[in-house]
Design a protein around this motif. Sequence first.
Motif, short mmCIF file in Angstrom:
data_model
loop_
_atom_site.label_atom_id
_atom_site.label_comp_id
_atom_site.label_asym_id
_atom_site.label_seq_id
_atom_site.Cartn_x
_atom_site.Cartn_y
_atom_site.Cartn_z
N ALA A 84 77.46 -21.91 55.86
CA ALA A 84 78.90 -22.02 56.10
C ALA A 84 79.68 -21.64 54.84
O ALA A 84 80.73 -20.97 54.92
CB ALA A 84 79.25 -23.44 56.53
N HIS A 85 79.17 -22.03 53.69
CA HIS A 85 79.80 -21.70 52.41
C HIS A 85 79.79 -20.19 52.19
O HIS A 85 80.82 -19.58 51.89
CB HIS A 85 79.04 -22.42 51.30
CG HIS A 85 79.74 -22.39 49.97
ND1 HIS A 85 79.35 -23.18 48.92
CD2 HIS A 85 80.78 -21.65 49.50
CE1 HIS A 85 80.13 -22.95 47.87
NE2 HIS A 85 80.99 -22.02 48.21
N LEU A 91 82.36 -25.99 59.21
CA LEU A 91 81.09 -26.68 59.45
C LEU A 91 81.33 -27.89 60.33
O LEU A 91 82.25 -28.68 60.07
CB LEU A 91 80.48 -27.12 58.11
CG LEU A 91 79.27 -28.04 58.18
CD1 LEU A 91 78.04 -27.26 58.64
CD2 LEU A 91 79.01 -28.67 56.81
N LEU A 92 80.51 -28.05 61.36
CA LEU A 92 80.56 -29.23 62.23
C LEU A 92 79.19 -29.86 62.27
O LEU A 92 78.18 -29.16 62.45
CB LEU A 92 80.97 -28.85 63.66
CG LEU A 92 82.43 -28.54 63.96
CD1 LEU A 92 82.84 -27.19 63.37
CD2 LEU A 92 82.66 -28.50 65.46
N ILE A 93 79.12 -31.18 62.09
CA ILE A 93 77.85 -31.89 62.21
C ILE A 93 78.01 -33.04 63.19
O ILE A 93 78.85 -33.93 63.00
CB ILE A 93 77.35 -32.43 60.86
CG1 ILE A 93 77.19 -31.29 59.84
CG2 ILE A 93 76.02 -33.16 61.05
CD1 ILE A 93 76.70 -31.74 58.47
N PHE A 94 77.22 -33.01 64.27
CA PHE A 94 77.13 -34.12 65.22
C PHE A 94 75.96 -35.00 64.79
O PHE A 94 74.81 -34.56 64.84
CB PHE A 94 76.89 -33.60 66.64
CG PHE A 94 78.08 -32.96 67.28
CD1 PHE A 94 78.86 -33.68 68.18
CD2 PHE A 94 78.44 -31.65 66.98
CE1 PHE A 94 79.96 -33.10 68.79
CE2 PHE A 94 79.54 -31.07 67.57
CZ PHE A 94 80.31 -31.79 68.48
N SER A 95 76.25 -36.20 64.35
CA SER A 95 75.22 -37.07 63.77
C SER A 95 74.79 -38.17 64.73
O SER A 95 75.60 -38.72 65.48
CB SER A 95 75.74 -37.73 62.49
OG SER A 95 76.03 -36.77 61.50
N LEU A 119 77.58 -30.36 50.24
CA LEU A 119 78.92 -30.53 50.82
C LEU A 119 80.00 -30.51 49.74
O LEU A 119 81.08 -29.95 49.95
CB LEU A 119 78.99 -31.85 51.59
CG LEU A 119 78.49 -31.83 53.03
CD1 LEU A 119 78.46 -33.24 53.59
CD2 LEU A 119 79.35 -30.92 53.89
N SER A 120 79.72 -31.10 48.59
CA SER A 120 80.70 -31.11 47.51
C SER A 120 81.02 -29.68 47.07
O SER A 120 82.19 -29.33 46.84
CB SER A 120 80.16 -31.92 46.33
OG SER A 120 81.08 -31.93 45.26
N ARG A 121 80.00 -28.84 46.97
CA ARG A 121 80.23 -27.44 46.59
C ARG A 121 81.03 -26.72 47.68
O ARG A 121 81.97 -25.96 47.39
CB ARG A 121 78.89 -26.74 46.35
CG ARG A 121 78.14 -27.25 45.13
CD ARG A 121 76.94 -26.38 44.80
NE ARG A 121 75.90 -26.47 45.82
CZ ARG A 121 74.89 -27.33 45.78
NH1 ARG A 121 74.80 -28.20 44.77
NH2 ARG A 121 73.97 -27.33 46.72
N PHE A 122 80.65 -26.95 48.93
CA PHE A 122 81.32 -26.30 50.07
C PHE A 122 82.78 -26.72 50.16
O PHE A 122 83.68 -25.87 50.26
CB PHE A 122 80.56 -26.68 51.35
CG PHE A 122 81.23 -26.24 52.63
CD1 PHE A 122 81.37 -24.90 52.94
CD2 PHE A 122 81.70 -27.18 53.54
CE1 PHE A 122 81.97 -24.49 54.13
CE2 PHE A 122 82.29 -26.80 54.73
CZ PHE A 122 82.42 -25.45 55.02
#
Length: 222
Positions: A84-85, A91-95, A119-122
């Motif tokens: 995604a980056h 970005l979608l995450i279904f947890s 995630l922090s980088r993205f």
Amino acid sequence: MTLDDGHLTEYDAGMESVDPLNFPGYAGKLEQQKSKTNLRDGVITGEGMIGGFPVVICVMSFDFFTGSMGSVVGEKITRAIEAAHAKQLPLLIFSTSSGARMQESILSLMQMAKTSAALSRFQGAGGLYISIFTDPTMGGVSASFASLGDYILAEPGARVGFAGRVVIEQTIRQKLPDNFQTAEFNLQHGQLDKVVHRKDMKATLTKLLDMHCVREGASHGG
């Protein structure tokens, strides 16, 4: 129900867990889970379209080892974040998860830091991350990437927390509210942005994407 035409271009479809610690019985249980669920591990990742917007998506399954996060779950989610980056896509995450996979010990726990760092980088580069809790989402997943969304949604009644209700009650020796750890309880206490029924999820996600993104093939002119 969520992706346009139900089409997903899957990432890392062949990745599967090994038994890095020679944990008693783990290898056999992995084979049982694969046979029972027709999955290779606890998450499927890839890219598709929602409402005409291209997205990278991760979907966890509670059916495979109760959605526990081992090395493969963490690695696939990290690779999806990095995709995604690189592609500058939402970005979608279904947890859904019972937590870290104890059969992989520290190799499982380190996935919390690995996914959070990616995630922090993205997000630091301006990436949009929408996290969706389904029932249940507990332990190391709730304490890492699942709680780091720019938007955090949950399905009605989804149980979200770190330790389970019984463990907490036994620890603090108090009775907790009947709706403790439900999506509605978390919304009331500021931990979520919205509770969304599955039938309304695509429309809600499309609205959020429309606020931040450009549809595939749309003009970029002023």
